[in-house]
Design a protein around this motif. Structure first.
Motif, PDB file in Angstrom:
ATOM      1  N   TYR A  45       0.823  -1.234   0.034  1.00 43.29           N
ATOM      2  CA  TYR A  45       0.131  -0.023  -0.034  1.00 43.29           C
ATOM      3  C   TYR A  45       0.770   1.254   0.143  1.00 43.29           C
ATOM      4  O   TYR A  45       0.596   2.326  -0.718  1.00 43.29           O
ATOM      5  CB  TYR A  45      -0.977   0.001   1.228  1.00 43.29           C
ATOM      6  N   ILE A  46       2.022   1.154   0.761  1.00 45.48           N
ATOM      7  CA  ILE A  46       2.718   2.492   0.833  1.00 45.48           C
ATOM      8  C   ILE A  46       4.077   2.451  -0.249  1.00 45.48           C
ATOM      9  O   ILE A  46       4.481   3.544  -0.188  1.00 45.48           O
ATOM     10  CB  ILE A  46       3.253   2.731   2.272  1.00 45.48           C
ATOM     11  N   GLU A  47       4.294   1.324  -0.872  1.00 46.58           N
ATOM     12  CA  GLU A  47       5.164   1.432  -1.856  1.00 46.58           C
ATOM     13  C   GLU A  47       5.227   2.468  -2.837  1.00 46.58           C
ATOM     14  O   GLU A  47       3.921   2.725  -3.692  1.00 46.58           O
ATOM     15  CB  GLU A  47       5.039  -0.109  -2.425  1.00 46.58           C
ATOM     16  N   GLY A  48       6.040   3.395  -3.151  1.00 47.12           N
ATOM     17  CA  GLY A  48       6.124   4.509  -4.046  1.00 47.12           C
ATOM     18  C   GLY A  48       5.282   5.571  -3.735  1.00 47.12           C
ATOM     19  O   GLY A  48       5.008   6.436  -4.595  1.00 47.12           O
ATOM     20  N   THR A  49       4.905   5.514  -2.411  1.00 47.43           N
ATOM     21  CA  THR A  49       4.107   6.949  -2.109  1.00 47.43           C
ATOM     22  C   THR A  49       5.078   8.040  -1.639  1.00 47.43           C
ATOM     23  O   THR A  49       5.976   7.799  -1.048  1.00 47.43           O
ATOM     24  CB  THR A  49       2.761   6.329  -0.956  1.00 47.43           C
ATOM     25  N   ASN A  50       4.186   8.975  -1.196  1.00 52.98           N
ATOM     26  CA  ASN A  50       4.791  10.294  -0.753  1.00 52.98           C
ATOM     27  C   ASN A  50       5.994  10.980  -1.248  1.00 52.98           C
ATOM     28  O   ASN A  50       6.725  11.569  -0.663  1.00 52.98           O
ATOM     29  CB  ASN A  50       5.046  10.105   0.871  1.00 52.98           C
ATOM     30  N   ASP A  51       6.167  10.596  -2.581  1.00 51.42           N
ATOM     31  CA  ASP A  51       7.495  11.340  -3.292  1.00 51.42           C
ATOM     32  C   ASP A  51       6.856  12.503  -3.952  1.00 51.42           C
ATOM     33  O   ASP A  51       6.201  12.121  -5.202  1.00 51.42           O
ATOM     34  CB  ASP A  51       8.143  10.326  -4.007  1.00 51.42           C
ATOM     35  N   PRO A  52       6.897  13.596  -3.663  1.00 50.72           N
ATOM     36  CA  PRO A  52       6.379  14.883  -4.549  1.00 50.72           C
ATOM     37  C   PRO A  52       6.841  14.690  -5.944  1.00 50.72           C
ATOM     38  O   PRO A  52       6.095  15.178  -6.638  1.00 50.72           O
ATOM     39  CB  PRO A  52       6.707  16.236  -3.832  1.00 50.72           C
ATOM     40  N   GLN A  53       7.907  14.220  -6.334  1.00 49.61           N
ATOM     41  CA  GLN A  53       8.393  14.385  -7.730  1.00 49.61           C
ATOM     42  C   GLN A  53       7.760  13.177  -8.425  1.00 49.61           C
ATOM     43  O   GLN A  53       7.645  13.334  -9.650  1.00 49.61           O
ATOM     44  CB  GLN A  53       9.894  14.256  -7.700  1.00 49.61           C
ATOM     45  N   HIS A  54       7.448  12.122  -7.928  1.00 46.63           N
ATOM     46  CA  HIS A  54       6.980  10.764  -8.826  1.00 46.63           C
ATOM     47  C   HIS A  54       5.878  10.003  -8.205  1.00 46.63           C
ATOM     48  O   HIS A  54       5.271   9.186  -9.096  1.00 46.63           O
ATOM     49  CB  HIS A  54       8.470   9.883  -8.588  1.00 46.63           C
ATOM     50  N   SER A  55       5.494  10.493  -7.050  1.00 46.01           N
ATOM     51  CA  SER A  55       4.113   9.646  -6.466  1.00 46.01           C
ATOM     52  C   SER A  55       2.757  10.093  -7.089  1.00 46.01           C
ATOM     53  O   SER A  55       2.635  11.380  -7.325  1.00 46.01           O
ATOM     54  CB  SER A  55       4.276   9.652  -5.150  1.00 46.01           C
ATOM     55  N   ASP A  56       2.008   9.284  -7.475  1.00 43.58           N
ATOM     56  CA  ASP A  56       0.363   9.407  -7.638  1.00 43.58           C
ATOM     57  C   ASP A  56      -0.262   9.337  -6.468  1.00 43.58           C
ATOM     58  O   ASP A  56      -1.723   9.293  -6.518  1.00 43.58           O
ATOM     59  CB  ASP A  56       0.240   8.547  -8.983  1.00 43.58           C
ATOM     60  N   ALA A  57       0.310   8.935  -5.178  1.00 42.01           N
ATOM     61  CA  ALA A  57      -0.539   8.835  -4.021  1.00 42.01           C
ATOM     62  C   ALA A  57       0.183   9.217  -2.716  1.00 42.01           C
ATOM     63  O   ALA A  57       1.730   9.058  -2.747  1.00 42.01           O
ATOM     64  CB  ALA A  57      -0.776   7.274  -3.840  1.00 42.01           C
ATOM     65  N   PHE A  58      -0.406   9.899  -1.910  1.00 46.50           N
ATOM     66  CA  PHE A  58       0.287  10.431  -0.761  1.00 46.50           C
ATOM     67  C   PHE A  58      -0.594   9.955   0.556  1.00 46.50           C
ATOM     68  O   PHE A  58      -1.857  10.038   0.432  1.00 46.50           O
ATOM     69  CB  PHE A  58       0.070  11.958  -0.636  1.00 46.50           C
ATOM     70  N   VAL A  59      -0.080   8.927   1.437  1.00 46.31           N
ATOM     71  CA  VAL A  59      -0.817   8.446   2.312  1.00 46.31           C
ATOM     72  C   VAL A  59      -0.061   8.998   3.797  1.00 46.31           C
ATOM     73  O   VAL A  59       1.152   9.066   4.128  1.00 46.31           O
ATOM     74  CB  VAL A  59      -0.251   6.735   2.492  1.00 46.31           C
ATOM     75  N   TYR A  60      -1.251   9.270   4.570  1.00 46.75           N
ATOM     76  CA  TYR A  60      -0.805  10.054   5.751  1.00 46.75           C
ATOM     77  C   TYR A  60      -1.451   9.378   7.106  1.00 46.75           C
ATOM     78  O   TYR A  60      -2.474   8.842   7.039  1.00 46.75           O
ATOM     79  CB  TYR A  60      -1.295  11.529   5.731  1.00 46.75           C
ATOM     80  N   LYS A  61      -0.688   9.794   8.214  1.00 49.50           N
ATOM     81  CA  LYS A  61      -1.184   9.483   9.475  1.00 49.50           C
ATOM     82  C   LYS A  61      -1.599  11.059   9.898  1.00 49.50           C
ATOM     83  O   LYS A  61      -0.957  11.998   9.400  1.00 49.50           O
ATOM     84  CB  LYS A  61      -0.582   8.918  10.279  1.00 49.50           C
ATOM     85  N   ALA A  62      -2.772  11.057  10.449  1.00 53.62           N
ATOM     86  CA  ALA A  62      -3.092  12.424  11.284  1.00 53.62           C
ATOM     87  C   ALA A  62      -2.573  12.220  12.764  1.00 53.62           C
ATOM     88  O   ALA A  62      -3.133  11.621  13.448  1.00 53.62           O
ATOM     89  CB  ALA A  62      -4.488  12.575  11.089  1.00 53.62           C
ATOM     90  N   VAL A  63      -1.989  13.510  13.080  1.00 52.44           N
ATOM     91  CA  VAL A  63      -1.417  13.481  14.316  1.00 52.44           C
ATOM     92  C   VAL A  63      -1.822  14.788  15.030  1.00 52.44           C
ATOM     93  O   VAL A  63      -2.000  15.874  14.523  1.00 52.44           O
ATOM     94  CB  VAL A  63       0.479  13.701  14.386  1.00 52.44           C
ATOM     95  N   ASP A  64      -2.366  14.551  16.396  1.00 52.74           N
ATOM     96  CA  ASP A  64      -2.728  15.649  17.173  1.00 52.74           C
ATOM     97  C   ASP A  64      -1.707  16.302  17.748  1.00 52.74           C
ATOM     98  O   ASP A  64      -0.603  15.810  18.508  1.00 52.74           O
ATOM     99  CB  ASP A  64      -3.833  15.153  18.092  1.00 52.74           C
ATOM    100  N   THR A  65      -1.175  17.653  17.251  1.00 51.87           N
ATOM    101  CA  THR A  65      -0.049  18.287  17.732  1.00 51.87           C
ATOM    102  C   THR A  65       0.077  18.670  19.113  1.00 51.87           C
ATOM    103  O   THR A  65       0.971  18.517  19.516  1.00 51.87           O
ATOM    104  CB  THR A  65       0.253  19.455  16.754  1.00 51.87           C
ATOM    105  N   SER A  66      -1.000  18.863  19.889  1.00 54.85           N
ATOM    106  CA  SER A  66      -1.022  19.152  21.275  1.00 54.85           C
ATOM    107  C   SER A  66      -0.779  17.815  21.992  1.00 54.85           C
ATOM    108  O   SER A  66      -0.171  17.891  23.247  1.00 54.85           O
ATOM    109  CB  SER A  66      -2.756  19.633  21.910  1.00 54.85           C
ATOM    110  N   THR A  67      -0.915  16.367  21.619  1.00 53.90           N
ATOM    111  CA  THR A  67      -0.646  15.455  22.317  1.00 53.90           C
ATOM    112  C   THR A  67       0.436  14.613  21.790  1.00 53.90           C
ATOM    113  O   THR A  67       1.017  13.735  22.305  1.00 53.90           O
ATOM    114  CB  THR A  67      -1.978  14.389  22.387  1.00 53.90           C
ATOM    115  N   GLY A  68       0.506  14.685  20.306  1.00 54.68           N
ATOM    116  CA  GLY A  68       1.548  14.045  19.580  1.00 54.68           C
ATOM    117  C   GLY A  68       1.027  12.547  19.460  1.00 54.68           C
ATOM    118  O   GLY A  68       1.679  11.689  18.674  1.00 54.68           O
TER     119      GLY A  68
END
Length: 181
Positions: A45-68
């Motif tokens: 699922y994450i293979e080849g993701t999150n590279d702004p130059q080459h990826s067609d998918a961006f996979v994220y976790k959402a983090v609450d910055t107040s708690t980490g």
């Protein structure tokens, strides 16, 4: 405040723990994964993701910055450079974080990445018609319902229909300007 950070192998156990039944997996991923969700499946699922130059998918976790704490998961995929379009997929707020406005914050953060960083014109999504809380969240973020794909997924003895929604960059910018006033 929510920050979207790249989803990595270190995040697999949390996502697997959240998706602990077949129905939730089907709601979250459509037909992309089979139950149970495993680390081996997530590697693909994450293979080849999150590279702004080459990826067609961006996979994220959402983090609450107040708690980490990681409170959710979201992806922006099917990126089309030609059409300046992408699709929000696999949106999930973890059990303990539900009902606290995190979904709205995650959507807003993903839209900012799509329209500001990736310079997209259109972002779409599909949500099952029975998921009224998600539909409400997406509408509050500015998505408009564009249609319904009837009976697209078979689950147990029935079928699920998919509500198609979209937002255009000028609509998003108008909402951003109104929020500043």
């Amino acid at each position: 405040m929510i920050e979207l950070q790249p989803f990595t192998e270190a995040d697999f156990p949390q996502l697997i723990a959240w998706i602990d039944n077949e129905r939730l997996l089907k709601e979250w991923s459509g037909g992309l994964f089979s139950f149970p969700l495993t680390a081996e499946k997530l590697h693909w699922y994450i293979e080849g993701t999150n590279d702004p130059q080459h990826s067609d998918a961006f996979v994220y976790k959402a983090v609450d910055t107040s708690t980490g704490q990681t409170i959710g998961h979201i992806s922006l995929g099917s990126l089309s450079e030609t059409n300046k379009a992408a699709r929000l997929t696999r949106v999930l707020v973890g059990d303990a974080a539900r009902g606290r406005g995190y979904c709205q914050a995650m959507i807003k953060a993903a839209l900012a990445i799509g329209f500001e960083e990736l310079k997209l014109h259109r972002i779409s999504l599909g949500v099952y018609d029975f998921n009224q809380s998600a539909i409400g969240c997406y509408k509050r973020a500015g998505f408009q319902q564009e249609g319904i794909l009837r009976d697209v997924v078979r689950y147990e003895d029935g079928y699920w229909s998919l509500v198609e929604m979209g937002i255009l960059e000028p609509e998003w910018r108008q909402r951003q300007a109104a929020a500043q006033q």
